[in-house]
Enzyme design. Structure first.
Site, PDB file in Angstrom:
ATOM      1  N   HIS A 236       0.860  -1.181   0.000  1.00  0.00           N
ATOM      2  CA  HIS A 236       0.000   0.000   0.000  1.00  0.00           C
ATOM      3  C   HIS A 236       0.896   1.229   0.000  1.00  0.00           C
ATOM      4  CE1 HIS A 236      -2.982   2.928   1.286  1.00  0.00           C
ATOM      5  NE2 HIS A 236      -3.933   2.011   1.180  1.00  0.00           N
ATOM      6  N   ARG A 256      -6.626  10.425   0.240  1.00  0.00           N
ATOM      7  CA  ARG A 256      -6.494  10.914  -1.142  1.00  0.00           C
ATOM      8  C   ARG A 256      -7.862  11.061  -1.793  1.00  0.00           C
ATOM      9  NH1 ARG A 256      -3.219   6.460  -3.226  1.00  0.00           N
ATOM     10  NH2 ARG A 256      -3.415   5.541  -1.154  1.00  0.00           N
TER      11      ARG A 256
END
Ligand SMILES: Cc1cc2nc3c(=O)[nH]c(=O)nc-3n(C[C@H](O)[C@H](O)[C@H](O)COP(=O)(O)OP(=O)(O)OC[C@H]3O[C@@H](n4cnc5c(N)ncnc54)[C@H](O)[C@@H]3O)c2cc1C
Length: 604
Positions: A236, A256
């Protein structure tokens, strides 16, 4: 035959995360006797940590979404080596599974008109993740547990399964030990469902909890099942990097999704520098458009920070290697900047990302509403796992089913965020349904005393060696460091060959590991038993990664940096040979149905 406390069920589910609970609920609903065994306490399974949400094409926020878009996003994200039938079932069934969860009491965040709210996530074309702030996994586990316990299943917490028992080819039960007292227990069952999660603890830096030692993968492998696609380990892009005690803890992609941007030490937003060809059409080429996308403008394209995880992680590594990283070896993730765009930004961030706010405040002394976070890649998820039939989730061993992260197929070379929680619901349900059906058709199998004795002898061997043997922690530590250094985000043949040699010596050391003390809550003993699981999955990762001589999705080969069409249509399969050595073959992926090919063409 040893005289153990024993229990008998039609279906025994191993693991109480989202997949295991959903399987147990479905099997109970089919009217069979169900047992649920888990290594930690109920409510503590890894699923509880899930943050960002559950991917399902409900089309509540963008009416253009549909199972077809979700299917093609999943296939594109997985670089087309996914089991397309599983990707199809997943995309079609996920909306019903989410609505069902809501009907069972899950309180999702809401749209202004009262429907389940959905957020943006990497690789998903439209806002698709049903969520509860950034604590979606907690709500999912709570709901499934509340619903499940009323179904009458027997729950055995803090029991670790050490072997699967077979009658001929069929699985007929398991041997487990109770962590509290260290006593063995026999569980007889007509069908066994593995739902044990992932393998992240094979690496040094990981977002995964202590439970992720690859037990289900290894139990299935030892029982004769096949593992596929083990080279595809997801790193990740955003884990904490500082302070060292919290390194690897996840920073949700939701940051994000809410407008967070990635910056290098020069303050440059570096993700615009490299956008893969197959995503160019869908990706914003300027900051203004990227921002509008995160705020729900349907005409805007996604910012490059929301490209797939494999790509974002590699861009971060590129910046760090080029000397443009942050002081503690990561890059910056900034959500605080949105105060330039919206009023009350601090309140907005705290409302949308409450766990992230507290995580950084308490663990790193950073206020994310005012300062950027320092982040770097962390081992997060394994796409590879037990090979199962796409519709029933049964492995090639009769009576042995697998679902959730320990099974494989749906994600191909890279998983899209949010697709795990929906996978747990869709395929957990299917595993429970078909395990119950299988159990109804079977008579109980015979338990072989010799298998039990061998398993017990093996499990107690570390006590025989006692203080003379090597401490299991040292072996675990060396394995994690080696996997991180030699089989991490960027891979090379020579380094992986060194890892293979290293694994041989770690296997030998593990065979001589010793523990002292008694069997009651003895973490040294538990670690000694975890070692063979960790080594099995590590070997599967290394051998599969060496064999795939190309870069695709989560597998990046420095020595083969491009995709090779020869590998574009194969899965890597490993299994245990008759002499105990790991075998490997490449297997062609069956041709996709024409109508699904058309869907992918239409969505390009
Ligand atoms: C921090 C974090 C955030 C995430 N956020 C998201 C997200 O927002 N959306 C998303 O889709 N995915 C997310 N993921 C991924 C997702 O949470 C996992 O892939 C998923 O929860 C795995 O569920 P599972 O049911 O397969 O296994 P788990 O929930 O891990 O459950 C495994 C169970 O197996 C038991 N077990 C293991 N070994 C044994 C044994 N030998 N004997 C007995 N029991 C055993 C354990 O005790 C546990 O009960 C996230 C992951 C992390 C780490």
């Amino acid at each position: 035959m040893p005289d153990y406390e024993s229990h008998e069920h039609d279906v025994l589910v191993i693991g109480a995360g989202g997949a295991g609970l959903r399987a147990a609920i479905e099997a109970s609903a089919a009217g069979v006797r169900v047992g649920l065994v888990c290594k930690s306490l109920l409510g503590k399974a890894h699923t509880v940590m899930a943050e960002g949400g559950i991917a399902a094409a409900l089309a509540n926020v963008d009416e253009r979404d549909s199972w077809k878009v979700h299917f093609s996003d999943t296939m594109r994200g997985g670089q087309y080596v996914n089991n397309w039938r599983m990707a199809e079932l997943h995309a079609k069934e996920a909306p019903d599974r989410v609505r069902e969860l809501e009907a069972w009491g899950a309180v999702f965040d809401r749209t202004p008109d009262g429907r389940i709210l959905q957020r943006n996530f990497g690789g998903h074309k439209y806002p698709r993740l049903a969520h509860v702030g950034d604590r979606t996994g907690l709500e999912m586990i709570r709901t499934l547990q509340d619903h499940g316990v009323h179904k009458g299943m027997d729950v055995f917490m803090e029991h670790t399964v050490v072997t699967l028992l077979k009658d001929g080819q069929r699985v007929v039960g398991v041997l487990a030990y109770e962590r509290e007292r260290g006593r063995f227990k026999l569980f007889r069952a007509k069908a066994v469902v593995l739902a044990t999660g992932g393998i992240g603890r094979a690496f040094k830096i990981t977002s995964n909890s202590w439970e992720y030692t690859g037990d289900g993968h290894s139990l299935a492998y030892d029982a004769g099942a096949e593992l596929i696609d083990m080279e595809f380990v997801q790193f990740h892009p955003t884990g904490m990097v500082w302070p060292p005690s919290v390194m690897g803890i996840l920073v949700t992609e939701g940051v994000r999704g809410e407008g967070g941007i990635l910056l290098n030490k020069e303050g440059k937003r570096f993700m615009f520098a490299e956008i893969p060809d197959n995503y160019k059409e869908q990706t914003a080429d300027n900051e203004e458009e990227g921002w509008r996308y995160t705020q729900g403008d349907k005409d805007a394209r996604r910012p490059p920070e929301l490209l797939t995880r494999d790509h974002v992680a590699r861009c971060i590594v590129r910046e760090i290697k080029a000397g443009r990283g942050s002081p503690h070896g990561g890059v910056f993730l900034d959500i605080a900047w949105i105060h330039k765009r919206i009023p009350n930004a601090a309140e907005h961030i705290k409302r949308k990302l409450p766990s992230m706010y507290h995580q950084f405040k308490q663990l790193a002394g950073i206020d994310i509403t005012r300062e950027p976070m320092e982040i770097g890649p962390t081992t997060h998820y394994v796409m590879g796992g037990v090979r199962v039939d796409s519709d029933t989730q049964m492995s090639r061993i009769p009576g042995l089913f697998a679902c959730g992260e320990c099974a494989s197929g749906i994600n191909g070379a890279n998983r899209l965020g949010g697709n795990s929680l929906s996978d747990l619901l869709v395929f957990g349900k299917r595993a429970g349904e078909y395990a119950a059906k299988f159990a109804k058709e079977q008579k109980p199998g015979a338990i072989d005393g010799a298998q039990l004795e061998a398993a017990e002898r093996h499990a107690l061997a570390p006590f025989e060696r006692g203080g003379q043997g090597e401490a299991p922690y040292a072996i675990q530590h060396d394995l994690q460091a080696m996997m991180q250094d030699l089989v991490g985000i960027v891979r090379r043949e020579d380094e992986m060959q060194r890892a293979l040699t290293g694994l041989q010596s770690l296997w030998q050391r593990a065979a001589k590991a010793g523990v002292t003390g008694n069997r009651e809550y003895n973490p040294g003993w538990h670690t000694a038993l975890d070692l063979s699981n960790l080594l099995t999955v590590s070997e599967a990762v290394v051998r599969s990664a060496i064999d795939r001589k190309e870069s695709r999705g989560a597998q990046f080969r420095d020595d083969f940096p491009d995709k090779d069409p020869a590998f574009g249509n194969v899965n890597t399969v490993v299994w245990k040979g008759p002499d105990g050595a790991m075998q490997l073959r490449r297997e062609p992926i069956p041709a996709m149905r024409e109508e699904l090919k058309k869907v992918i063409e239409e969505m390009k």
